[in-house]
Design a protein around this motif. Structure first.
Motif, PDB file in Angstrom:
ATOM      1  N   ARG A  54      24.142  39.018  38.672  1.00 29.19           N
ATOM      2  CA  ARG A  54      25.603  39.024  38.745  1.00 29.19           C
ATOM      3  C   ARG A  54      26.063  39.875  39.923  1.00 29.19           C
ATOM      4  O   ARG A  54      25.343  40.795  40.357  1.00 29.19           O
ATOM      5  CB  ARG A  54      26.227  39.538  37.446  1.00 29.19           C
ATOM      6  CG  ARG A  54      25.948  40.984  37.136  1.00 29.19           C
ATOM      7  CD  ARG A  54      26.582  41.404  35.814  1.00 29.19           C
ATOM      8  NE  ARG A  54      26.024  40.674  34.699  1.00 29.19           N
ATOM      9  CZ  ARG A  54      24.957  41.090  34.004  1.00 29.19           C
ATOM     10  NH1 ARG A  54      24.355  42.225  34.342  1.00 29.19           N
ATOM     11  NH2 ARG A  54      24.489  40.399  33.012  1.00 29.19           N
ATOM     12  N   ARG A  56      29.849  41.699  41.618  1.00 32.66           N
ATOM     13  CA  ARG A  56      31.258  42.036  41.429  1.00 32.66           C
ATOM     14  C   ARG A  56      31.842  42.391  42.789  1.00 32.66           C
ATOM     15  O   ARG A  56      31.457  43.390  43.397  1.00 32.66           O
ATOM     16  CB  ARG A  56      31.416  43.206  40.457  1.00 32.66           C
ATOM     17  CG  ARG A  56      32.870  43.631  40.239  1.00 32.66           C
ATOM     18  CD  ARG A  56      32.965  44.823  39.305  1.00 32.66           C
ATOM     19  NE  ARG A  56      32.565  44.463  37.970  1.00 32.66           N
ATOM     20  CZ  ARG A  56      33.406  43.981  37.041  1.00 32.66           C
ATOM     21  NH1 ARG A  56      34.681  43.802  37.346  1.00 32.66           N
ATOM     22  NH2 ARG A  56      32.972  43.687  35.840  1.00 32.66           N
ATOM     23  N   SER A  58      34.585  43.669  45.496  1.00 30.11           N
ATOM     24  CA  SER A  58      35.657  44.660  45.532  1.00 30.11           C
ATOM     25  C   SER A  58      37.001  43.957  45.679  1.00 30.11           C
ATOM     26  O   SER A  58      37.071  42.765  46.005  1.00 30.11           O
ATOM     27  CB  SER A  58      35.443  45.640  46.695  1.00 30.11           C
ATOM     28  OG  SER A  58      35.480  44.948  47.930  1.00 30.11           O
ATOM     29  N   LYS A  59      38.062  44.684  45.423  1.00 30.18           N
ATOM     30  CA  LYS A  59      39.386  44.069  45.435  1.00 30.18           C
ATOM     31  C   LYS A  59      39.751  43.537  46.816  1.00 30.18           C
ATOM     32  O   LYS A  59      40.421  42.503  46.924  1.00 30.18           O
ATOM     33  CB  LYS A  59      40.424  45.096  44.969  1.00 30.18           C
ATOM     34  CG  LYS A  59      41.784  44.508  44.707  1.00 30.18           C
ATOM     35  CD  LYS A  59      42.718  45.549  44.103  1.00 30.18           C
ATOM     36  CE  LYS A  59      44.081  44.917  43.762  1.00 30.18           C
ATOM     37  NZ  LYS A  59      44.996  45.919  43.165  1.00 30.18           N
ATOM     38  N   LEU A  64      30.467  44.258  47.755  1.00 27.92           N
ATOM     39  CA  LEU A  64      30.216  43.838  46.383  1.00 27.92           C
ATOM     40  C   LEU A  64      29.154  44.734  45.772  1.00 27.92           C
ATOM     41  O   LEU A  64      28.384  45.385  46.482  1.00 27.92           O
ATOM     42  CB  LEU A  64      29.794  42.364  46.311  1.00 27.92           C
ATOM     43  CG  LEU A  64      28.516  41.911  47.032  1.00 27.92           C
ATOM     44  CD1 LEU A  64      27.243  42.213  46.253  1.00 27.92           C
ATOM     45  CD2 LEU A  64      28.570  40.413  47.285  1.00 27.92           C
ATOM     46  N   ASP A  94      26.418  35.132  38.292  1.00 24.71           N
ATOM     47  CA  ASP A  94      27.705  35.416  37.648  1.00 24.71           C
ATOM     48  C   ASP A  94      28.595  36.174  38.633  1.00 24.71           C
ATOM     49  O   ASP A  94      28.225  37.239  39.131  1.00 24.71           O
ATOM     50  CB  ASP A  94      27.481  36.237  36.380  1.00 24.71           C
ATOM     51  CG  ASP A  94      28.784  36.509  35.640  1.00 24.71           C
ATOM     52  OD1 ASP A  94      29.753  35.763  35.872  1.00 24.71           O
ATOM     53  OD2 ASP A  94      28.829  37.459  34.843  1.00 24.71           O
ATOM     54  N   ILE A  95      29.801  35.632  38.898  1.00 29.93           N
ATOM     55  CA  ILE A  95      30.691  36.181  39.925  1.00 29.93           C
ATOM     56  C   ILE A  95      31.940  36.738  39.250  1.00 29.93           C
ATOM     57  O   ILE A  95      32.528  36.098  38.382  1.00 29.93           O
ATOM     58  CB  ILE A  95      31.090  35.100  40.950  1.00 29.93           C
ATOM     59  CG1 ILE A  95      29.837  34.490  41.590  1.00 29.93           C
ATOM     60  CG2 ILE A  95      32.011  35.682  42.018  1.00 29.93           C
ATOM     61  CD1 ILE A  95      30.142  33.322  42.505  1.00 29.93           C
ATOM     62  N   SER A  96      32.347  37.955  39.647  1.00 31.97           N
ATOM     63  CA  SER A  96      33.582  38.557  39.160  1.00 31.97           C
ATOM     64  C   SER A  96      34.192  39.379  40.284  1.00 31.97           C
ATOM     65  O   SER A  96      33.547  39.672  41.294  1.00 31.97           O
ATOM     66  CB  SER A  96      33.328  39.441  37.929  1.00 31.97           C
ATOM     67  OG  SER A  96      32.449  40.503  38.257  1.00 31.97           O
ATOM     68  N   VAL A  97      35.471  39.759  40.092  1.00 34.01           N
ATOM     69  CA  VAL A  97      36.211  40.526  41.101  1.00 34.01           C
ATOM     70  C   VAL A  97      36.744  41.785  40.450  1.00 34.01           C
ATOM     71  O   VAL A  97      37.295  41.737  39.339  1.00 34.01           O
ATOM     72  CB  VAL A  97      37.368  39.704  41.703  1.00 34.01           C
ATOM     73  CG1 VAL A  97      38.139  40.523  42.734  1.00 34.01           C
ATOM     74  CG2 VAL A  97      36.832  38.419  42.331  1.00 34.01           C
ATOM     75  N   SER A  98      36.586  42.914  41.099  1.00 36.00           N
ATOM     76  CA  SER A  98      37.069  44.180  40.573  1.00 36.00           C
ATOM     77  C   SER A  98      38.591  44.188  40.570  1.00 36.00           C
ATOM     78  O   SER A  98      39.241  43.654  41.482  1.00 36.00           O
ATOM     79  CB  SER A  98      36.544  45.347  41.415  1.00 36.00           C
ATOM     80  OG  SER A  98      37.090  46.562  40.980  1.00 36.00           O
ATOM     81  N   GLU A  99      39.175  44.801  39.532  1.00 41.28           N
ATOM     82  CA  GLU A  99      40.626  44.885  39.405  1.00 41.28           C
ATOM     83  C   GLU A  99      41.207  46.053  40.181  1.00 41.28           C
ATOM     84  O   GLU A  99      42.401  46.291  40.127  1.00 41.28           O
ATOM     85  CB  GLU A  99      41.004  45.019  37.933  1.00 41.28           C
ATOM     86  CG  GLU A  99      40.614  43.804  37.108  1.00 41.28           C
ATOM     87  CD  GLU A  99      41.019  43.957  35.663  1.00 41.28           C
ATOM     88  OE1 GLU A  99      41.522  45.053  35.315  1.00 41.28           O
ATOM     89  OE2 GLU A  99      40.831  43.003  34.888  1.00 41.28           O
TER      90      GLU A  99
END
Length: 227
Positions: A54, A56, A58-59, A64, A94-99
């Motif tokens: 995975r 994540r 950065s905004k 990442l 798995d890809i996500s983006v920090s809030e």
């Protein structure tokens, strides 16, 4: 008749070699970079080898954080690569983006509130220090002497002294000014006599002249005569 055992032995050897190669770990599994900061090329090789589970972003999308298949974590500074998301999707990452950094937002809010609080505290300290000698032991409250509610409140008191002990008989010379001021005093003592004639009560008198001509003495005389 002797060639057949040799051929069978060769087949057995080939089968054993193939099994050994199948059991051997792939070379890519041993090439994970060391440390917590990977180069972009190392990251791409690990993704293509299926060693990244995975990521994540950065905004701002400039970096990442990845989690490798062995559980280790690392950061990667990203170039401008429009195909990166497609590469990750094909590899099943798995890809996500920090809030964003919530702690940074709290710090900015605290910084905005810190200056007004310090300013108010400094003003309160100045009030207490300037009025500390007047409060004594019983005026320590915020509404007492030296408190912030005393700001702008004058400590001086105006004291009227109607009796100056000076009359027109004490003034010599300046007969014209003296006569006019006597009329003003009579107006103040007997206003009805003048208002019946349509006169208006004067709002004040201006005494003009160089120093030493008796302006202060005339003012005291008006105060003493008018009471």
């Amino acid at each position: 008749l002797q060639a057949q055992p040799q051929g069978a032995a060769r087949q057995v050897a080939e089968v054993a070699e193939g099994a050994a190669l199948a059991d051997a770990p792939p070379a890519a599994a041993q090439a994970l970079p060391e440390g917590t900061s990977w180069r972009y090329s190392e990251f791409i090789r690990a993704v293509e080898a299926g060693q990244v589970e995975r990521v994540r972003f950065s905004k701002d999308g400039a970096a990442l954080q990845l989690t490798a298949s062995d559980g280790r974590r690392a950061t990667v500074v990203l170039p401008n690569d429009p195909e990166l998301v497609d590469i990750l999707a094909r590899a099943g990452v798995d890809i996500s983006v920090s809030e964003g950094d919530q702690q940074g937002n709290y710090a900015a809010l605290l910084g905005n509130l810190l200056f007004p609080l310090l300013a108010l505290g400094g003003l309160f300290f100045l009030f207490r220090r300037s009025q500390g000698g007047q409060g004594g032991g019983g005026g320590g409250g915020p509404m007492g002497p030296g408190g912030p509610m005393d700001f702008g409140r004058s400590k001086s008191k105006f004291q009227e002294v109607p009796e100056t002990g000076v009359t027109f008989a004490d003034v010599a010379g300046v007969d014209g000014a003296k006569l006019e001021l006597q009329e003003v005093v009579d107006f103040l003592k007997n206003p009805d006599k003048y208002t019946n004639l349509g006169a208006k009560i004067p709002k004040g008198c201006l005494l003009a002249g160089p120093p030493g001509t008796g302006k202060t003495l005339l003012a005291k005389t008006v105060a003493g005569e008018a009471g």
